[in-house]
Design a protein around this motif. Structure first.
Motif, mmCIF file in Angstrom:
data_model
loop_
_atom_site.group_PDB
_atom_site.id
_atom_site.type_symbol
_atom_site.label_atom_id
_atom_site.label_comp_id
_atom_site.label_asym_id
_atom_site.label_seq_id
_atom_site.Cartn_x
_atom_site.Cartn_y
_atom_site.Cartn_z
ATOM 1 N N MET A 149 0.841 -1.175 0.000
ATOM 2 C CA MET A 149 0.000 0.000 0.000
ATOM 3 C C MET A 149 0.889 1.242 0.000
ATOM 4 N N ALA A 150 0.700 2.126 -0.937
ATOM 5 C CA ALA A 150 1.491 3.349 -1.040
ATOM 6 C C ALA A 150 0.949 4.388 -0.064
ATOM 7 N N HIS A 151 1.847 5.197 0.427
ATOM 8 C CA HIS A 151 1.437 6.297 1.273
ATOM 9 C C HIS A 151 2.415 7.439 1.101
ATOM 10 N N GLU A 152 1.976 8.623 1.463
ATOM 11 C CA GLU A 152 2.802 9.811 1.343
ATOM 12 C C GLU A 152 3.727 9.931 2.537
ATOM 13 N N HIS A 153 4.954 10.354 2.269
ATOM 14 C CA HIS A 153 5.885 10.684 3.347
ATOM 15 C C HIS A 153 5.914 12.186 3.495
ATOM 16 N N HIS A 154 5.876 12.613 4.713
ATOM 17 C CA HIS A 154 6.031 14.031 4.999
ATOM 18 C C HIS A 154 7.335 14.157 5.776
ATOM 19 N N ASP A 155 8.407 14.458 5.034
ATOM 20 C CA ASP A 155 9.710 14.573 5.676
ATOM 21 C C ASP A 155 9.674 15.690 6.707
ATOM 22 N N THR A 156 10.282 15.395 7.817
ATOM 23 C CA THR A 156 10.330 16.371 8.890
ATOM 24 C C THR A 156 11.672 17.076 8.853
ATOM 25 N N ASN A 157 11.720 18.265 9.444
ATOM 26 C CA ASN A 157 12.982 18.972 9.602
ATOM 27 C C ASN A 157 12.882 19.888 10.801
ATOM 28 N N GLY A 158 14.015 20.430 11.223
ATOM 29 C CA GLY A 158 14.050 21.356 12.344
ATOM 30 C C GLY A 158 13.551 20.745 13.643
ATOM 31 N N PRO A 159 12.909 21.561 14.485
ATOM 32 C CA PRO A 159 12.446 21.084 15.792
ATOM 33 C C PRO A 159 11.458 19.917 15.697
ATOM 34 N N ALA A 160 10.629 19.889 14.654
ATOM 35 C CA ALA A 160 9.677 18.786 14.495
ATOM 36 C C ALA A 160 10.417 17.470 14.263
ATOM 37 N N TRP A 161 11.541 17.526 13.553
ATOM 38 C CA TRP A 161 12.350 16.341 13.292
ATOM 39 C C TRP A 161 12.948 15.812 14.593
ATOM 40 N N ASN A 162 13.478 16.713 15.398
ATOM 41 C CA ASN A 162 14.040 16.311 16.693
ATOM 42 C C ASN A 162 12.971 15.700 17.591
ATOM 43 N N LYS A 163 11.782 16.291 17.590
ATOM 44 C CA LYS A 163 10.689 15.764 18.415
ATOM 45 C C LYS A 163 10.257 14.390 17.917
ATOM 46 N N ALA A 164 10.181 14.217 16.598
ATOM 47 C CA ALA A 164 9.822 12.913 16.030
ATOM 48 C C ALA A 164 10.873 11.866 16.400
ATOM 49 N N ALA A 165 12.135 12.254 16.366
ATOM 50 C CA ALA A 165 13.218 11.337 16.736
ATOM 51 C C ALA A 165 13.134 10.975 18.212
ATOM 52 N N GLU A 166 12.922 11.970 19.047
ATOM 53 C CA GLU A 166 12.795 11.717 20.493
ATOM 54 C C GLU A 166 11.617 10.779 20.769
ATOM 55 N N THR A 167 10.494 11.035 20.139
ATOM 56 C CA THR A 167 9.303 10.199 20.329
ATOM 57 C C THR A 167 9.563 8.763 19.886
ATOM 58 N N ALA A 168 10.193 8.601 18.727
ATOM 59 C CA ALA A 168 10.483 7.254 18.216
ATOM 60 C C ALA A 168 11.443 6.508 19.140
ATOM 61 N N LEU A 169 12.442 7.204 19.660
ATOM 62 C CA LEU A 169 13.418 6.543 20.536
ATOM 63 C C LEU A 169 12.780 6.150 21.868
ATOM 64 N N THR A 170 11.989 7.017 22.440
ATOM 65 C CA THR A 170 11.346 6.675 23.717
ATOM 66 C C THR A 170 10.304 5.578 23.521
ATOM 67 N N ARG A 171 9.628 5.575 22.368
ATOM 68 C CA ARG A 171 8.684 4.504 22.060
ATOM 69 C C ARG A 171 9.412 3.156 21.955
ATOM 70 N N ALA A 172 10.684 3.202 21.542
ATOM 71 C CA ALA A 172 11.497 1.980 21.451
ATOM 72 C C ALA A 172 12.046 1.571 22.815
ATOM 73 N N GLY A 173 11.671 2.314 23.870
ATOM 74 C CA GLY A 173 12.087 1.959 25.227
ATOM 75 C C GLY A 173 13.430 2.527 25.640
ATOM 76 N N GLU A 174 13.919 3.509 24.895
ATOM 77 C CA GLU A 174 15.222 4.120 25.193
ATOM 78 C C GLU A 174 15.022 5.554 25.673
ATOM 79 N N GLN A 175 16.034 6.079 26.336
ATOM 80 C CA GLN A 175 15.980 7.460 26.810
ATOM 81 C C GLN A 175 16.573 8.401 25.770
ATOM 82 N N TRP A 176 16.005 9.590 25.703
ATOM 83 C CA TRP A 176 16.522 10.652 24.833
ATOM 84 C C TRP A 176 17.418 11.524 25.698
ATOM 85 N N THR A 177 18.694 11.207 25.727
ATOM 86 C CA THR A 177 19.644 11.928 26.576
ATOM 87 C C THR A 177 20.219 13.125 25.833
ATOM 88 N N ALA A 178 20.906 13.980 26.571
ATOM 89 C CA ALA A 178 21.537 15.150 25.956
ATOM 90 C C ALA A 178 22.566 14.718 24.904
#
Length: 158
Positions: free
Chosen positions: A1-30
């Motif tokens: 099934m095809a779907h659109e990607h909405h590439d993130t950048n800037g602060p939204a990208w960092n937040k998406a990364a933090e969310t994905a890492l914490t969802r994987a059970g890891e901490q988002w450290t400095a």
């Protein structure tokens, strides 16, 4: 099934990364945030040494490449980064919420790497491997060649 990607950048990208890492059970450290920021700032795949140098300069203290490798492995496992196997280098994933096998177009002249998502092709690779009795963990397809920009550049003669 095809779907659109909405590439993130800037602060939204960092937040998406933090969310994905914490969802994987890891901490988002400095330190992890610093490494992600540096990785996201590269316009080409970066080695752990490139990243360690940039983080070291930014923090005013030496950051060991071994520490960066461990964090990059964590990022790859959490889908925050992609590893370009032939270059032993990494790209930040601009859409960490989507899981796809990788297809990379790698320019042999300038090093620019384009990441493509093409599920029918990667599914075919998985099916072929399965048909051969091989269980795939993570197919990575790399196509080496020349990018459009380098191909259009005039050849310099010495």
């Amino acid at each position: 099934m095809a779907h659109e990607h909405h590439d993130t950048n800037g602060p939204a990208w960092n937040k998406a990364a933090e969310t994905a890492l914490t969802r994987a059970g890891e901490q988002w450290t400095a330190m992890r945030a610093s490494i992600f920021d540096v990785l996201a700032g590269f316009d080409k795949p970066a080695s752990a040494y490139d990243i360690a140098d940039a983080v070291s300069k930014a923090q005013g203290r030496r950051v060991a490449p071994n520490s960066v490798y461990r964090i990059l492995d964590l990022f790859v496992n959490a889908n925050l980064a992609r590893r370009v196997e032939s270059a032993n280098a990494y790209l930040a994933n601009t859409h960490p919420d989507c899981i796809h096998d990788c297809i990379f177009l790698v320019c042999d002249q300038c090093g620019q790497t384009t990441h493509l998502d093409n599920d029918p092709i990667t599914r075919s690779v998985r099916d072929a491997a399965s048909g051969a009795g091989f269980r795939t963990a993570r197919p990575v397809i790399e196509v080496r060649g020349t990018c459009a920009e380098c191909d259009a550049a005039p050849v310099q003669v010495s």
